[in-house]
Scaffold this motif. Structure first.
Motif: not given
Length: 385
Positions: A131-134, A171-177, A180-184
């Motif tokens: 998934t995008p978030a995954g 585009t839909l997935w990009a909006g969900q990413q 999203a949390p990132r590494a520093p």
């Protein structure tokens, strides 16, 4: 939308026509552009020590989230200090999302919907889901410097409806990413799809750019369309990307192609071609491809390429390298890998200097004029990892 990463992640330093020279700034160091990224799919550039890769001129490498997710797993890599500590590569790392692998391995694809994609692992056939978030979380745990968004990459022969659906879902997935949390300090790049269709490609670029990623990629090219179609698309599509962000072409690694996308305004590119060619006994030179299995090199005392400073050219003859290749000696694969990467990085460094000096057109013409077109020796190809 404001990026979570440093908004000064890219400095544009010079232009010559559409061609650009600049620097991508990351937590693990700067990347002078134009930049080729050697592919270390499983966190290693095959047969080479990280220091050897650095000595070819590489400033950044690419690793793949799909393969690392399955072997050895992002949990283990995070536990051992992240991808840099785990792999021994201290410089910048870009991680692909794994989307290309999922959609190119069509025999393993089970289901695609607006929430993600379900597929069978290429390793053991067990069903998994991206998934995008995954995928963003996998890359956060890997700790890469640049994380790519999950996208849908159709083959060149896909129907217009399939390309349109890929644009919509990308585009839909990009909006969900994007948030999203990132590494520093991790940068996140969006990917535009649309194949070679002008309307869909322009729409995808507009939608992805509007989200405000740290950098932008042209995906869905070098996947089976003709070289002429690919370069024509890049020439009009690249200038549509923001000038103050890095521009990335996904999956290109031959001399002619690299020069072509640099001329169109691309900053970064990757490919397995240099090291894959090496493992089949093929050397890349500034005049074309050299198949060392050919008997014509059996008694050839010359280096692979006059004037090349790589370990293969400074220490060994074509005859000896042919012997190594034909006997499947690992040294031969290593030396050809070093030579091929050395050549590509020498090419990009030369392009950068030419852009800064305002003579890129002359550099391009001189480079391309040296390429031969012997169908038995010089068949340039482009590959994704």
């Amino acid at each position: 939308m404001t990026s979570l990463a440093d908004v000064t992640c890219f400095t544009l330093e010079a232009t010559d026509g559409a061609a650009r020279a600049g620097t991508v700034h990351t937590v693990h160091g700067d990347i002078p552009t134009p930049a080729f990224m050697p592919v270390g799919t499983k966190a290693t550039v095959k047969t080479l020590h990280p220091q050897e890769v650095r000595e070819t001129g590489a400033a950044v490498i690419l690793a793949n989230s799909y393969h690392l997710h399955f072997r050895p797993g992002e949990e283990l890599i995070e536990e051992l200090g992240g991808l840099h500590a785990f792999s021994g590569w201290s410089g910048p790392i870009l991680t692909d999302s794994g989307g290309f692998q999922v959609f190119s391995l069509r025999d393993t694809l089970l289901h695609v919907d607006d929430g993600g994609v379900t597929f069978r692992s290429v390793y053991d056939g067990v069903a998994d889901r991206f998934t995008p978030a995954g995928v963003a979380e996998i890359q956060r745990r890997l700790g890469s410097d640049i994380a790519m968004c999950l996208d849908i990459c159709p083959p060149a022969h896909a129907t217009l409806d399939e390309h349109e659906d890929a644009v919509r879902r990308t585009t839909l997935w990009a909006g969900q990413q994007i948030d999203a949390p990132r590494a520093p300090g991790q940068l996140r790049f969006g990917i535009a799809q649309g194949g070679t269709d002008p309307e869909l490609r322009r729409r995808s670029i507009e939608e992805i750019v509007a989200l405000g990623f740290d950098g932008n990629a042209l995906g869905g090219l070098a996947v089976g369309e003709s070289r002429a179609e690919m370069l024509e698309t890049v020439e009009w599509a690249a200038p549509l990307l923001p000038t103050d962000r890095p521009r990335y072409f996904m999956g290109l690694g031959d001399v002619e192609g690299i020069i072509g996308v640099i001329a169109a305004g691309i900053d970064m590119f990757d490919c397995v071609l240099p090291t894959r060619n090496a493992r089949t006994g093929t050397a890349m030179t500034m005049t074309g491809r050299m198949n060392l299995r050919n008997a014509r090199y059996a008694r050839d005392p010359r280096p692979l390429e006059e004037g090349c400073g790589c370990p293969a050219c400074t220490g060994f003859s074509r005859a000896f390298l042919r012997h190594l290749v034909n006997q499947n000696e690992i040294l031969g694969l290593r030396l050809l890998s070093l030579h091929n990467l050395w050549l590509v990085h020498r090419l990009t460094a030369g392009a950068r200097d030419a852009i800064r000096c305002g003579v890129f057109d002359d550099f391009r013409a001189a480079t391309l004029s040296g390429l031969t077109r012997d169908p038995q020796e010089d068949s340039w190809m482009h590959f994704r990892s």
